[in-house]
Design a protein around this motif. Structure first.
Motif, PDB file in Angstrom:
ATOM      1  N   ASN A 196       0.243  -1.355   0.317  1.00 47.04           N
ATOM      2  CA  ASN A 196       0.140  -0.069  -0.035  1.00 47.04           C
ATOM      3  C   ASN A 196       0.811   1.514  -0.275  1.00 47.04           C
ATOM      4  O   ASN A 196       0.970   1.771  -0.646  1.00 47.04           O
ATOM      5  N   ASP A 197       1.913   1.338   0.970  1.00 48.12           N
ATOM      6  CA  ASP A 197       2.977   2.633   1.169  1.00 48.12           C
ATOM      7  C   ASP A 197       3.839   2.790  -0.571  1.00 48.12           C
ATOM      8  O   ASP A 197       4.111   4.047  -0.652  1.00 48.12           O
ATOM      9  N   VAL A 198       3.632   1.668  -1.008  1.00 48.32           N
ATOM     10  CA  VAL A 198       4.699   1.913  -3.048  1.00 48.32           C
ATOM     11  C   VAL A 198       3.941   2.164  -4.007  1.00 48.32           C
ATOM     12  O   VAL A 198       3.933   2.134  -5.116  1.00 48.32           O
ATOM     13  N   ALA A 199       2.705   1.356  -3.631  1.00 48.88           N
ATOM     14  CA  ALA A 199       1.463   1.886  -4.321  1.00 48.88           C
ATOM     15  C   ALA A 199       0.942   3.199  -5.351  1.00 48.88           C
ATOM     16  O   ALA A 199       1.174   3.424  -4.575  1.00 48.88           O
ATOM     17  N   ASP A 200       1.058   2.569  -7.097  1.00 51.76           N
ATOM     18  CA  ASP A 200       0.460   4.147  -7.558  1.00 51.76           C
ATOM     19  C   ASP A 200      -1.106   3.975  -7.643  1.00 51.76           C
ATOM     20  O   ASP A 200      -1.498   3.324  -6.522  1.00 51.76           O
ATOM     21  N   GLU A 201      -1.536   4.937  -7.640  1.00 52.25           N
ATOM     22  CA  GLU A 201      -2.789   4.964  -7.833  1.00 52.25           C
ATOM     23  C   GLU A 201      -4.071   4.328  -8.065  1.00 52.25           C
ATOM     24  O   GLU A 201      -5.531   4.433  -7.588  1.00 52.25           O
ATOM     25  N   GLY A 202      -3.307   3.514  -9.313  1.00 51.39           N
ATOM     26  CA  GLY A 202      -3.878   2.309  -9.273  1.00 51.39           C
ATOM     27  C   GLY A 202      -4.037   1.205  -8.615  1.00 51.39           C
ATOM     28  O   GLY A 202      -4.597  -0.493  -9.001  1.00 51.39           O
ATOM     29  N   GLY A 203      -3.354   1.369  -7.383  1.00 51.54           N
ATOM     30  CA  GLY A 203      -2.816   0.196  -6.151  1.00 51.54           C
ATOM     31  C   GLY A 203      -1.845  -0.544  -6.549  1.00 51.54           C
ATOM     32  O   GLY A 203      -1.340  -1.797  -5.952  1.00 51.54           O
ATOM     33  N   TRP A 204      -1.072  -0.745  -7.853  1.00 49.11           N
ATOM     34  CA  TRP A 204      -0.190  -1.393  -8.110  1.00 49.11           C
ATOM     35  C   TRP A 204       0.916  -1.224  -7.914  1.00 49.11           C
ATOM     36  O   TRP A 204       1.505   0.205  -7.784  1.00 49.11           O
ATOM     37  N   ALA A 205       2.185  -1.648  -7.550  1.00 50.22           N
ATOM     38  CA  ALA A 205       3.177  -1.708  -6.456  1.00 50.22           C
ATOM     39  C   ALA A 205       4.378  -2.507  -7.295  1.00 50.22           C
ATOM     40  O   ALA A 205       4.208  -3.237  -7.357  1.00 50.22           O
ATOM     41  N   PRO A 206       5.422  -1.846  -7.555  1.00 48.16           N
ATOM     42  CA  PRO A 206       6.665  -3.342  -7.794  1.00 48.16           C
ATOM     43  C   PRO A 206       7.042  -3.837  -6.967  1.00 48.16           C
ATOM     44  O   PRO A 206       7.335  -3.522  -5.390  1.00 48.16           O
ATOM     45  N   GLY A 211       9.949  -4.921  -1.710  1.00 48.60           N
ATOM     46  CA  GLY A 211      11.264  -5.413  -1.510  1.00 48.60           C
ATOM     47  C   GLY A 211      12.218  -4.322  -0.422  1.00 48.60           C
ATOM     48  O   GLY A 211      12.522  -4.623   0.777  1.00 48.60           O
ATOM     49  N   GLY A 212      12.719  -3.506  -0.685  1.00 47.24           N
ATOM     50  CA  GLY A 212      13.508  -2.095  -0.387  1.00 47.24           C
ATOM     51  C   GLY A 212      12.845  -2.106   1.262  1.00 47.24           C
ATOM     52  O   GLY A 212      12.686  -2.142   2.257  1.00 47.24           O
ATOM     53  N   LEU A 213      10.991  -1.785   0.908  1.00 48.05           N
ATOM     54  CA  LEU A 213      10.938  -1.138   1.999  1.00 48.05           C
ATOM     55  C   LEU A 213      10.485  -2.446   3.236  1.00 48.05           C
ATOM     56  O   LEU A 213      10.907  -2.245   4.307  1.00 48.05           O
ATOM     57  N   LEU A 214      10.378  -3.586   2.638  1.00 43.63           N
ATOM     58  CA  LEU A 214      10.256  -5.016   3.400  1.00 43.63           C
ATOM     59  C   LEU A 214      11.322  -4.909   4.848  1.00 43.63           C
ATOM     60  O   LEU A 214      11.367  -5.182   5.760  1.00 43.63           O
ATOM     61  N   ASN A 215      12.349  -4.390   4.419  1.00 45.67           N
ATOM     62  CA  ASN A 215      14.171  -4.609   4.763  1.00 45.67           C
ATOM     63  C   ASN A 215      13.858  -4.296   5.977  1.00 45.67           C
ATOM     64  O   ASN A 215      14.172  -3.648   6.802  1.00 45.67           O
ATOM     65  N   LYS A 216      13.749  -3.031   5.263  1.00 43.04           N
ATOM     66  CA  LYS A 216      14.115  -1.104   6.339  1.00 43.04           C
ATOM     67  C   LYS A 216      12.966  -1.478   7.504  1.00 43.04           C
ATOM     68  O   LYS A 216      13.092  -1.213   8.929  1.00 43.04           O
ATOM     69  N   ARG A 217      11.180  -2.611   7.600  1.00 41.34           N
ATOM     70  CA  ARG A 217      10.464  -2.728   8.287  1.00 41.34           C
ATOM     71  C   ARG A 217      11.090  -3.231   9.283  1.00 41.34           C
ATOM     72  O   ARG A 217      10.472  -3.586  10.801  1.00 41.34           O
ATOM     73  N   ILE A 259       2.708  -6.069  -7.586  1.00 41.93           N
ATOM     74  CA  ILE A 259       1.723  -6.156  -7.172  1.00 41.93           C
ATOM     75  C   ILE A 259       0.767  -5.496  -6.780  1.00 41.93           C
ATOM     76  O   ILE A 259       0.861  -4.465  -6.239  1.00 41.93           O
ATOM     77  N   LYS A 260      -0.813  -6.449  -6.353  1.00 41.47           N
ATOM     78  CA  LYS A 260      -1.590  -5.322  -5.962  1.00 41.47           C
ATOM     79  C   LYS A 260      -2.724  -6.024  -5.265  1.00 41.47           C
ATOM     80  O   LYS A 260      -2.664  -7.522  -4.999  1.00 41.47           O
ATOM     81  N   ILE A 261      -3.160  -5.473  -3.977  1.00 44.66           N
ATOM     82  CA  ILE A 261      -4.180  -5.579  -2.896  1.00 44.66           C
ATOM     83  C   ILE A 261      -5.215  -6.045  -3.287  1.00 44.66           C
ATOM     84  O   ILE A 261      -5.834  -5.625  -4.131  1.00 44.66           O
ATOM     85  N   LYS A 262      -5.741  -7.812  -2.884  1.00 46.72           N
ATOM     86  CA  LYS A 262      -7.171  -8.139  -4.211  1.00 46.72           C
ATOM     87  C   LYS A 262      -8.186  -7.229  -3.136  1.00 46.72           C
ATOM     88  O   LYS A 262      -7.771  -7.262  -1.743  1.00 46.72           O
ATOM     89  N   GLU A 263      -9.164  -6.742  -3.569  1.00 43.66           N
ATOM     90  CA  GLU A 263     -10.317  -6.353  -2.842  1.00 43.66           C
ATOM     91  C   GLU A 263     -11.435  -7.666  -2.442  1.00 43.66           C
ATOM     92  O   GLU A 263     -11.312  -8.419  -2.969  1.00 43.66           O
ATOM     93  N   PRO A 264     -11.740  -6.969  -1.376  1.00 43.12           N
ATOM     94  CA  PRO A 264     -12.735  -9.062  -0.827  1.00 43.12           C
ATOM     95  C   PRO A 264     -14.079  -9.097  -1.795  1.00 43.12           C
ATOM     96  O   PRO A 264     -14.016  -7.577  -1.744  1.00 43.12           O
ATOM     97  N   GLN A 265     -13.363  -9.685  -1.799  1.00 44.02           N
ATOM     98  CA  GLN A 265     -15.128 -10.099  -2.369  1.00 44.02           C
ATOM     99  C   GLN A 265     -16.469  -9.521  -1.670  1.00 44.02           C
ATOM    100  O   GLN A 265     -16.281  -9.792  -0.866  1.00 44.02           O
TER     101      GLN A 265
END
Length: 274
Positions: A196-206, A211-217, A259-265
């Motif tokens: 969510n923190d690195v996603a664009d307006e469409g919800g897609w994140a590279p 990976g870089g953010l995960l290592n920092k957190r 990667i994009k977070i899947k919206e709950p059905q």
């Protein structure tokens, strides 16, 4: 600071906290981040429990540093490692450090090295105290470097990726192999927050940014803990939570993963007509 594989890394090993059978895997892991230009290991080499290190030291060109135990029950090699690390820091010979130990005594050293702008990689067992892990830029568990845990099949995936998880864990336990950790709610929440923190307006994140953010957190985050060789198959295994899209350019054929977070059905009640 040098970039990528040009990084010069000092590898400092506490011999009392690691088995000599792991050193080849540890050095291979360090080479993913740079060049191990200084390799030193600290122990009281007059003690019998370190005699097994002789051949690995010769094979991997590691310099043994003798430190006598002046007081019974005290690990004086810790002090020798810390003093050497500070000497190397002030000599400006390296871009980063790898501290191989599960000892929390090196927490302040890791903090000090990072304050000086150096990358710090920690390598230790899963029993390593959290303060030392948090003090590193990246922390790698020795257990995931075991050959049994990272053996790949012909299709390039780990056994956990190609077999039913429940059956595989039973087989691993019976054979004495370290089973992989389950992917819990806390891990899924961490993944979602990073996407969510690195996603664009469409919800897609590279994937690279994730990976870089995960290592920092979470410095000890590693997909191999859960039985996956890379982040991509880890996300693909969580198809209820994430969408995975792979794109490649026509000219370079380089594959980019998003990667994009899947919206709950949404589930609604069907209107009953009478």
């Amino acid at each position: 600071m040098a970039q990528g594989m040009d990084l010069k890394i000092a590898v400092l090993i506490d011999a009392d906290n690691v088995s000599n059978t792991k050193i080849a895997s540890i050095l291979d892991e360090v080479k993913r981040y740079g060049i191990p230009s200084i390799k030193r290991i600290y122990a009281d080499w007059t003690k019998s429990h370190v005699t097994g290190w002789k051949e690995p030291l010769l094979t991997h060109a590691i310099t043994p540093i003798q430190q006598y135990s002046y007081t019974s029950g005290k690990n004086s090699s810790d002090s020798a490692l810390i003093i050497d690390a500070m000497d190397i820091l002030h000599s400006q010979q390296v871009d980063g450090f790898t501290i191989v130990s599960s000892d929390s005594d090196f927490t302040r050293l890791a903090i000090r090295l990072r304050e000086s702008g150096k990358m710090v990689i920690g390598v230790g067992e899963k029993k390593t105290p959290k303060p030392f892990i948090a003090a590193c830029d990246k922390f790698i568990y020795i257990e995931i470097l075991d050959k049994d845990a990272t053996t790949t099949t012909p299709n390039g995936k780990t056994p956990t990726e190609t077999a039913t998880s429940a059956v595989k864990v039973v087989k691993q336990t019976a054979q004495g192999v370290q089973p992989h950790d389950p992917i819990g709610t806390e891990t899924i929440d961490l993944l979602k927050a990073s996407v969510n923190d690195v996603a664009d307006e469409g919800g897609w994140a590279p994937l690279a940014a994730i990976g870089g953010l995960l290592n920092k957190r979470k410095p000890d985050f590693d997909p191999r803990i859960y039985g996956f060789s890379k982040l991509t198959p880890l996300f693909k295994s969580l198809s209820d939570h994430f969408e995975v899209e792979e794109k490649s350019t026509e000219k370079t054929k380089i594959k980019h993963v998003y990667i994009k977070i899947k919206e709950p059905q949404k589930t609604g009640r069907r209107k009953v007509t009478r």
